[in-house]
Design an enzyme around this catalytic site. Structure first.
Site, short mmCIF file in Angstrom:
data_model
loop_
_atom_site.label_atom_id
_atom_site.label_comp_id
_atom_site.label_asym_id
_atom_site.label_seq_id
_atom_site.Cartn_x
_atom_site.Cartn_y
_atom_site.Cartn_z
N HIS A 63 0.91 -1.39 -0.09
CA HIS A 63 0.03 0.14 0.91
C HIS A 63 1.17 1.29 0.24
O HIS A 63 0.98 2.22 -1.39
CB HIS A 63 -1.04 0.20 1.09
CG HIS A 63 -1.51 1.51 1.52
ND1 HIS A 63 -3.36 0.95 1.47
CD2 HIS A 63 -1.69 2.70 1.90
CE1 HIS A 63 -3.11 2.69 1.85
NE2 HIS A 63 -2.71 2.92 1.59
N GLU A 64 1.54 1.34 0.86
CA GLU A 64 2.82 2.49 1.17
C GLU A 64 3.43 2.64 -0.27
O GLU A 64 4.18 4.13 -0.49
CB GLU A 64 3.59 2.40 2.40
CG GLU A 64 2.55 2.27 3.92
CD GLU A 64 1.53 3.31 3.99
OE1 GLU A 64 1.99 4.43 3.25
OE2 GLU A 64 0.96 3.30 4.46
N HIS A 76 1.59 4.51 -2.67
CA HIS A 76 1.99 5.91 -2.69
C HIS A 76 3.08 6.08 -3.70
O HIS A 76 3.60 7.14 -3.80
CB HIS A 76 2.07 6.67 -1.04
CG HIS A 76 0.70 5.94 -0.52
ND1 HIS A 76 -0.69 6.81 -1.17
CD2 HIS A 76 -0.75 5.39 0.24
CE1 HIS A 76 -1.65 6.50 -0.54
NE2 HIS A 76 -1.29 5.65 0.47
ZN LIG Z 1 -2.12 4.93 1.94
#
Ligand SMILES: [Zn+2]
Length: 391
Positions: free
Chosen positions: A68-69, A72
């Protein structure tokens, strides 16, 4: 906030680390899976297998948090925003960006990338579990299904519209795009984050006190963190705007008392006692090259009978323990690297490899306060870099 973290290497070119609280989460999730979720999903299996599957599933959850990170981070870099590092911790992960996204569109894409990754992982894991049901043993299928559902929940939770959650970033990007005012959009997202945090904390209290559910504590923590983080951003946002292009060279102390690295602790302590009022000093080599920093506190740790035989450089903090920046570094960039602790830390400011000055906690605080008073801090007689006259 995350001073003590375990390095986990580089992933897709980004430094990743884990705060120790991740271990607590890993244990809590494993326990939840092994003693409640899995025995219900696949009754009658061996206890050891519940724990092994639980541990693997918990590790899988952390890996999906990292993905998830990383999503980004990769999108941020694509839009020219550097990523300093990713830190995993008790309440999730954090990708620390160097600076702000250039446009509302970039802001939106960076924010959406994380929840999108969680949705994809969640959908894939849950779909896989449904397809594999019957073909594979119930235990791994149960673990996979839990992983799928928890990732979907993670995506939905992160889409709640309050900073610093991804949903808050999306809200900011949309308002920024519609109204053209980034600072205003950020302030609205931060306020919304505080309201959201208060609501979550309240829901957690109700769950904890009236329903007797321990998981309520989690919501309380999460809500409290949101309120705290949103407030910090709300305060930092306008300050950041005002600091603008102020350089480290403008706020540094250009003539600090320096500690010669080759002196003994005893000799330097005597010198420090009668020179200036500083508690932290830059340590220089014989050739004037900045080597590190040393505080009076560091000297205190040297046993009395060793102070005549120990050199300052031997007790100095060096390399990764010290922040070194060039004179032209913007103060906002320095701010992003964490605040020096008063009486303990000092930022070394260099020009062409030599020491140009130092920045301590007081220098930074003074710069912030003067900026808030609409005055630009300036070095009396010191090297003043390009001062913008924007107000
Ligand atoms: Zn996030």
């Amino acid at each position: 906030m995350f001073r003590t973290a375990i390095p986990l290497g580089r992933w897709a070119g980004v430094v990743v680390r884990a705060h120790w609280s991740v271990l607590v989460v890993l244990l809590l999730i494993t326990d939840l899976l092994a003693s409640a979720v899995l025995p219900q999903a696949a009754p009658g299996a061996n206890t050891t297998w519940y724990w092994i599957t639980g541990g693997l599933t918990a590790a899988g959850f952390l890996a999906s948090l990292l993905l998830h990170e990383l999503s980004h981070a990769v999108v941020a870099r694509h839009h020219g925003v550097e990523v300093r590092r990713i830190t995993l911790w008790m309440l999730g992960g954090a990708a620390e960006l160097e600076g702000d996204p250039p446009t509302p569109k970039a802001d939106l894409r960076i924010a959406v990338a994380g929840p999108l990754a969680s949705l994809l992982i969640g959908g894939t894991a849950l779909g896989g579990a449904i397809l594999a049901a019957g073909a594979l043993p119930a235990l791994p299928v149960g673990g996979l299904a839990w992983l799928g559902v928890s990732n979907l929940l993670l995506a939905v939770f992160n889409l709640l519209p309050g900073a610093p959650l991804d949903g808050g970033r999306i809200l900011r990007a949309v308002i920024w795009w519609r109204r053209g005012d980034r600072a205003r959009a950020g302030a609205i997202a931060d306020r919304s984050g505080q309201v959201l945090g208060a609501a979550l904390a309240m829901a957690g209290f109700v769950q904890l006190l009236f329903l007797g559910q321990f998981m309520g504590l989690w919501l309380v923590l999460l809500g409290w963190f949101l309120i705290f983080a949103a407030q910090a951003e709300f305060t930092a946002g306008p300050l950041r705007e005002r600091l603008g292009t102020l350089r480290v060279g403008d706020i540094m102390n250009a003539s600090p008392v320096v500690a010669p690295g080759w002196w003994t602790v005893d000799a330097f302590a005597e010198y420090a006692a009668r020179t200036g009022r500083d508690r932290v000093f830059p340590v220089l080599s014989f050739d004037g090259v900045p080597l590190g920093i040393v505080s009076l506190g560091d000297l205190v740790k040297v046993p009395a009978d060793a102070r005549r035989a120990t050199r300052v450089i031997d007790v100095a903090r060096k390399d990764r323990e010290v922040t070194v920046v060039g004179v032209d570094t913007e103060v906002t960039a320095l701010m992003d690297r964490g605040f020096p602790r008063a009486g303990r830390d000092l930022v070394l400011v260099t020009r062409a490899g030599g020491l140009a000055g130092v920045v301590g906690a007081d220098d930074l605080a003074r710069a912030f306060e003067l900026t808030a008073l609409d005055h630009r801090p300036r070095l009396a007689g010191g090297p003043v870099s390009k001062v913008t006259t924007d107000h």
